[in-house]
Design a protein around this motif. Structure first.
Motif, short mmCIF file in Angstrom:
data_model
loop_
_atom_site.label_atom_id
_atom_site.label_comp_id
_atom_site.label_asym_id
_atom_site.label_seq_id
_atom_site.Cartn_x
_atom_site.Cartn_y
_atom_site.Cartn_z
N SER A 122 1.29 -0.95 0.23
CA SER A 122 0.54 0.12 -0.38
C SER A 122 1.31 1.62 -0.20
CB SER A 122 -1.42 -0.10 1.49
OG SER A 122 -0.51 0.18 2.63
N CYS A 123 1.75 1.51 0.84
CA CYS A 123 2.61 2.76 0.99
C CYS A 123 4.30 2.50 0.25
CB CYS A 123 2.93 3.31 2.46
SG CYS A 123 2.95 2.13 3.45
N GLY A 124 4.56 1.03 -0.31
CA GLY A 124 5.79 0.95 -0.43
C GLY A 124 6.74 0.49 0.51
N ARG A 125 6.82 -0.02 1.83
CA ARG A 125 7.61 0.22 3.10
C ARG A 125 7.13 -0.81 4.06
NH1 ARG A 125 7.08 3.78 7.95
NH2 ARG A 125 8.91 3.19 8.09
N ASP A 126 7.81 -0.93 4.95
CA ASP A 126 7.48 -2.10 6.01
C ASP A 126 7.23 -0.95 7.06
OD1 ASP A 126 7.21 -3.36 8.72
OD2 ASP A 126 8.86 -4.95 7.51
N ILE A 127 6.40 -0.97 7.57
CA ILE A 127 5.51 0.24 8.10
C ILE A 127 6.51 -0.23 9.80
CG2 ILE A 127 4.10 1.25 6.88
CD1 ILE A 127 2.15 0.05 8.79
N CYS A 128 7.08 -0.93 9.95
CA CYS A 128 7.72 -1.62 11.72
C CYS A 128 8.34 -1.62 11.92
CB CYS A 128 6.73 -3.11 11.63
SG CYS A 128 5.54 -4.10 11.51
N LEU A 129 9.12 -0.70 10.49
CA LEU A 129 10.79 -0.36 11.16
C LEU A 129 10.55 0.86 11.66
CD1 LEU A 129 12.14 -1.77 7.23
CD2 LEU A 129 12.44 -3.27 9.37
N ASP A 130 11.64 1.14 11.83
CA ASP A 130 12.05 2.28 13.55
C ASP A 130 12.50 3.52 11.92
OD1 ASP A 130 12.48 4.34 14.42
OD2 ASP A 130 13.81 3.44 16.33
N PRO A 131 11.60 4.32 11.46
CA PRO A 131 12.38 5.17 10.66
C PRO A 131 13.81 6.36 10.81
CG PRO A 131 10.22 6.14 11.49
CD PRO A 131 10.76 5.22 12.13
N ASP A 132 14.87 6.00 11.81
CA ASP A 132 15.49 7.11 12.56
C ASP A 132 16.08 7.77 11.22
OD1 ASP A 132 17.63 7.57 13.44
OD2 ASP A 132 18.94 5.84 14.51
N PRO A 133 16.44 8.75 11.29
CA PRO A 133 16.92 10.27 10.19
C PRO A 133 18.46 9.99 9.84
CG PRO A 133 15.47 11.01 12.42
CD PRO A 133 15.67 9.52 12.42
N ASN A 134 18.60 9.13 11.62
CA ASN A 134 20.41 8.72 11.08
C ASN A 134 20.66 8.30 11.27
OD1 ASN A 134 20.19 11.90 12.44
ND2 ASN A 134 19.63 10.69 14.90
N ASP A 182 20.45 5.47 7.67
CA ASP A 182 20.03 4.86 5.84
C ASP A 182 19.10 3.75 6.02
OD1 ASP A 182 20.48 3.30 3.01
OD2 ASP A 182 21.06 5.38 3.12
N LYS A 183 17.98 4.32 5.00
CA LYS A 183 16.78 3.13 5.39
C LYS A 183 17.36 1.67 4.89
CE LYS A 183 13.60 6.40 3.02
NZ LYS A 183 12.81 7.03 1.87
N LYS A 184 18.54 1.31 4.34
CA LYS A 184 18.90 0.17 4.33
C LYS A 184 18.97 -0.66 5.79
CE LYS A 184 20.33 -0.12 -0.41
NZ LYS A 184 21.26 0.05 -1.31
N GLU A 185 19.10 0.14 6.93
CA GLU A 185 19.31 -0.30 7.94
C GLU A 185 18.33 0.17 9.23
OE1 GLU A 185 23.06 2.40 9.23
OE2 GLU A 185 24.19 1.96 7.91
#
Length: 378
Positions: free
Chosen positions: A54-66, A68-71
């Protein structure tokens, strides 16, 4: 509200997943039941799949701005909530025990059919199971082996996953080499199908594989009961072996077989669903539900529960139950509480015990032992 969650920030999406998990952990699940960690993980796996689409990402992951998205990794709050439910016990699966009355019912309906019919074969395994407490995998096939040939199966039979040194037979179910018969002088009987059953004193049952792998490659001894031939495990074994030979089965084939109809050229294997259908027919006919809303259910595991109930009713001995019926844990207590056994013990106590007696009777001592050592789970 945007159900796709696309319009929301990454932080809001993850917060939505956390709130949903909290809601589940409080028991807002199917049937409104508290569930275990593994069940919560199953729910969240569905959330991951939905959010990816639906939104192109796993929303269970912590979107830490510090980072990289792969991490990005699973949010620590999600891990904490799931781990908090780790010790939660799921809904108890109430199963009813197989009883002698049910077997007598099956014997009655079996008389109308040919000699090697499914009911007759099932009866022998039920009689044997009340002594051995076999799990279903020890004798019954989940699906027709003739139609199944995939990974983990050999000619359709369920296999043990690991290679072992003590046997080259990987099939879980009981086969011809697993039973050894002994006469009254404790000498092995080389041709058990040709001797008088009264000559059999004991049978040694080889458990090549068990649920607890530390108990693999063990042997238990069962005594013949010529004084009660209808319930004798040794005689049931002999009938099973004779049927297997009579139906022209291969020596490598499991023993639980029957003849589909009188004109069948070859034998067929007992299947889980069919056997459970017969068990539920027998249980329902023997123990009508009446006006109660309590669900009655019999499965292959009911054989193991019935064997446990019988041994407990006679001896109330925990060590005997665990060793003779191969219980590695105290799970057997959960099944005893669902049988009439405890009610029977209570009723006998009311008859035999007087709390005003200065010297408790023998039975009173037995009840005290029972209360002290057998802690029933609520």
């Amino acid at each position: 509200m945007d159900l796709s969650l696309k319009r929301y920030s990454n932080e809001t999406q993850t917060l939505t997943a956390i709130i949903y998990l909290c809601w589940l952990a409080e028991g807002n699940t199917i049937n409104n039941q508290l569930v275990t960690k593994s069940s919560l993980q199953g729910y969240m796996a569905a959330v991951r799949d939905y959010s990816q689409q639906s939104c192109g990402r796993d929303i269970c992951l912590d979107p830490d701005p510090n980072k990289d998205k792969k991490e990005w990794t699973t949010h620590k709050m999600i891990r904490y909530i799931q781990n908090h439910r780790k010790k939660t016990k799921g809904r108890k699966q109430k199963k009813d025990p197989v009883t002698k009355k049910m077997i007598l019912y099956l014997r009655k309906i079996s008389k109308r059919r040919h000699k090697d019919n499914l009911t007759e074969a099932l009866i022998d395994w039920l009689v044997l199971g009340l002594t051995t407490a076999y799990r279903g995998i020890k004798w019954c096939q989940t699906k027709d082996p003739k139609k199944r040939n995939s990974s983990g199966f050999k000619n359709g039979f369920r296999l043990y996953k690991d290679k072992v040194e003590y046997t080259d037979n990987p099939i879980y179910a009981k086969c011809i080499g697993d039973w050894t018969f002994y006469d009254q002088n404790d000498i092995e009987i080389k041709n058990p199908l040709e001797v008088d059953p009264n000559e059999i004193k004991t049978v040694r049952d080889w458990y090549r594989y068990q649920k607890n792998s530390s108990l693999n490659n063990t042997t238990l001894v069962y005594a013949a009961t010529p004084e009660a031939p209808d319930w004798c495990p040794a005689r049931a074994m002999i009938r099973i072996l004779k049927r297997h030979k009579r139906l022209g089965m291969s020596e490598d084939d499991p023993l639980a077989v029957y003849k589909r109809n009188a004109n069948s050229a070859l034998g067929s294997f007992l299947l889980k669903k069919t056997c459970e259908d017969y068990l539920n027919e027998a249980g329902t006919a023997t123990y009508p539900k009446g006006n109660t809303n309590v669900k009655q259910s019999w499965t292959l595991h009911s054989v193991r529960i019935g064997a446990t109930a019988l041994l407990y009713a006679r001896f109330q001995n925990e060590e005997l139950i665990k060793s003779q019926l191969r219980w590695a844990s105290d799970k057997w207590r959960d099944y005893i509480r669902y049988t009439p056994v405890l009610a029977g013990l209570h009723a006998r106590a009311l008859i035999d015990v007087d709390t005003d007696d200065k010297e408790p009777s023998y039975y009173n001592k037995k009840i005290n032992y029972h209360i002290k050592n057998i802690k029933l789970r609520k």
